[in-house]
Each structure stands twice: as structure tokens, then as C-alpha cells.
Design a protein around this motif. Sequence first.
Motif, PDB file in Angstrom:
ATOM      1  N   LYS A 148     -11.476   1.904   4.489  1.00  0.00           N
ATOM      2  CA  LYS A 148     -11.377   0.629   3.437  1.00  0.00           C
ATOM      3  C   LYS A 148     -10.940   1.579   2.068  1.00  0.00           C
ATOM      4  O   LYS A 148     -10.096   0.881   1.308  1.00  0.00           O
ATOM      5  CB  LYS A 148     -12.003  -0.596   3.059  1.00  0.00           C
ATOM      6  CG  LYS A 148     -11.573  -1.423   4.347  1.00  0.00           C
ATOM      7  CD  LYS A 148     -13.161  -2.420   4.461  1.00  0.00           C
ATOM      8  CE  LYS A 148     -11.842  -3.632   5.375  1.00  0.00           C
ATOM      9  NZ  LYS A 148     -12.532  -5.189   5.518  1.00  0.00           N
ATOM     10  N   LYS A 149     -11.621   2.288   2.232  1.00  0.00           N
ATOM     11  CA  LYS A 149     -11.734   2.976   0.515  1.00  0.00           C
ATOM     12  C   LYS A 149     -10.193   3.990   0.721  1.00  0.00           C
ATOM     13  O   LYS A 149     -10.111   3.972   0.122  1.00  0.00           O
ATOM     14  CB  LYS A 149     -13.484   3.586   0.638  1.00  0.00           C
ATOM     15  CG  LYS A 149     -12.760   4.535  -0.538  1.00  0.00           C
ATOM     16  CD  LYS A 149     -15.095   4.325  -1.208  1.00  0.00           C
ATOM     17  CE  LYS A 149     -15.217   5.211  -1.962  1.00  0.00           C
ATOM     18  NZ  LYS A 149     -16.724   6.058  -2.117  1.00  0.00           N
ATOM     19  N   SER A 177      -5.657   3.636   1.433  1.00  0.00           N
ATOM     20  CA  SER A 177      -4.815   3.541  -0.170  1.00  0.00           C
ATOM     21  C   SER A 177      -3.684   4.618  -0.754  1.00  0.00           C
ATOM     22  O   SER A 177      -3.395   4.560  -1.211  1.00  0.00           O
ATOM     23  CB  SER A 177      -5.172   2.121  -0.585  1.00  0.00           C
ATOM     24  OG  SER A 177      -6.173   2.555  -1.364  1.00  0.00           O
ATOM     25  N   TYR A 205      -5.317  -0.530   9.597  1.00  0.00           N
ATOM     26  CA  TYR A 205      -5.006  -0.305   8.344  1.00  0.00           C
ATOM     27  C   TYR A 205      -4.429   0.873   7.954  1.00  0.00           C
ATOM     28  O   TYR A 205      -3.772   0.685   6.758  1.00  0.00           O
ATOM     29  CB  TYR A 205      -6.882  -0.597   7.893  1.00  0.00           C
ATOM     30  CG  TYR A 205      -7.567  -0.899   6.089  1.00  0.00           C
ATOM     31  CD1 TYR A 205      -7.491  -2.470   6.235  1.00  0.00           C
ATOM     32  CD2 TYR A 205      -7.098  -0.289   5.454  1.00  0.00           C
ATOM     33  CE1 TYR A 205      -7.342  -2.790   5.326  1.00  0.00           C
ATOM     34  CE2 TYR A 205      -7.488  -0.247   4.018  1.00  0.00           C
ATOM     35  CZ  TYR A 205      -7.227  -2.030   3.823  1.00  0.00           C
ATOM     36  OH  TYR A 205      -8.002  -2.446   2.174  1.00  0.00           O
ATOM     37  N   HIS A 210      -1.024   1.348   5.700  1.00  0.00           N
ATOM     38  CA  HIS A 210      -0.867   1.872   4.496  1.00  0.00           C
ATOM     39  C   HIS A 210      -0.561   3.297   4.571  1.00  0.00           C
ATOM     40  O   HIS A 210      -1.040   4.069   4.132  1.00  0.00           O
ATOM     41  CB  HIS A 210      -2.423   2.176   3.327  1.00  0.00           C
ATOM     42  CG  HIS A 210      -2.975   0.640   3.157  1.00  0.00           C
ATOM     43  ND1 HIS A 210      -3.645   0.206   3.934  1.00  0.00           N
ATOM     44  CD2 HIS A 210      -2.923   0.229   2.221  1.00  0.00           C
ATOM     45  CE1 HIS A 210      -4.865  -0.475   3.166  1.00  0.00           C
ATOM     46  NE2 HIS A 210      -3.571  -0.798   1.973  1.00  0.00           N
TER      47      HIS A 210
END
Length: 174
Positions: A73-74, A77, A98, A102
Motif C-alpha cells: 500500500k505504501k 503508487s 494493488y 498502480h
Amino acid sequence: MALFGEFAVNIILIGFMGSGKTVVAKSLSKLMSLPWIEMDDLVYKHTNTKNMHEVFAKGGELLLRETEIAIVKKYASKAGLIISTGGGVVLNKIILDYFKKHNGKVVFLRASFETILKHLQNDTQRPLFQDQAEAKRLFDFRMPLYLSYADKIVDVDHKSPDEVASAIEAWIQS
Ligand code: S3P
């Protein structure tokens, strides 16, 4: 910056323990002049540990898997990274979903179990590779998962890390 079409991408290396993700990431990082991050190292940082045995002693496999989710999650992106994952990231669908959401391009380094055994014959660092029969069971169980997430499969048997890295670069540039 790695471009795929007009998008800046992250290159995500997946594959079983001992398939060569780390050495290939290093070589690819040099070849493409892109920064490289190793998920296992981030796991140590996030859990304040020094190696995988300490992670397992602290919170078992669950701590590893939860930390991997927090890390994706960190970092997912960000753009233009090479990310070498731990072999178990395919166990949590959210992680690869995820990355892909991205602009992650997922490359599966496919090694035979024989190659993996050769690479890991003196390894003491992997809690989930202590017993050969159990490791083979994991390998068979995970194979369809690696295949299902792969945007690109690169066979690594009898290839040097530089040869594998060149194959990945050629695919990204094509
Ligand atoms: C694991 C793979 C390891 C590490 C941990 C668990 C797995 O990473 O994350 O020991 O479940 O396959 P490598 O694939 O870099 O060995």
C-alpha cells in the motif's frame, strides 16, 4: 523511467524462493538505471527485525503477510521502481491486485524445482524452506498462482541473472 506504452510502470518480480528475484532485480536495476527495492528488506524495517527468522519468531507467518500488505500500500503508487517480492506475496490476492492497479507489470521468474534446490542448497535464511518435501508441496501449490498473476513469464533455468534481466528489458521496451 520505465515506460510501457505511455505509462511509467513499476516492474514487479515474482517467483518461488530461490528463483533469483534478488539477483535479477540488481542486474535489471543497473541495466535500466532504475531504483530497486527488496520487499523482504522493507519487512525487516517495518517489523524492526534483522532477518526472516526474527520476523517468524516475533509474529509468525501472519506478521510477514500483514507487513507485506502494508508495504504494498505504501510503495505500489510510486512509479519507475523495480520491486523484488517475497515468494509468498501471491498468497494474498490484494497484493498483486494493488500492484497491478498502480501500473505494476508483473514478471514471473519461472524456475524448475531442481534449479531452486541448487540455489538454496546451503541456505539457512528461509523458515519456509527447511524441509524439501514441504517446500515442494508449497512450490506445486503456488505455481498456478504465479502463472495467474504473470503479465510476462521468463524461464530462468540455465540462464544468468544478466540474461534474464535483458529478456525483461526487451519485453518492457517492446
Ligand atoms: C517466502 C519467501 C522469502 C521470504 C520469506 C517467505 C515465501 O522471500 O519472504 O522467507 O513464503 O515464499 P524470497 O522469495 O526472496 O526467498
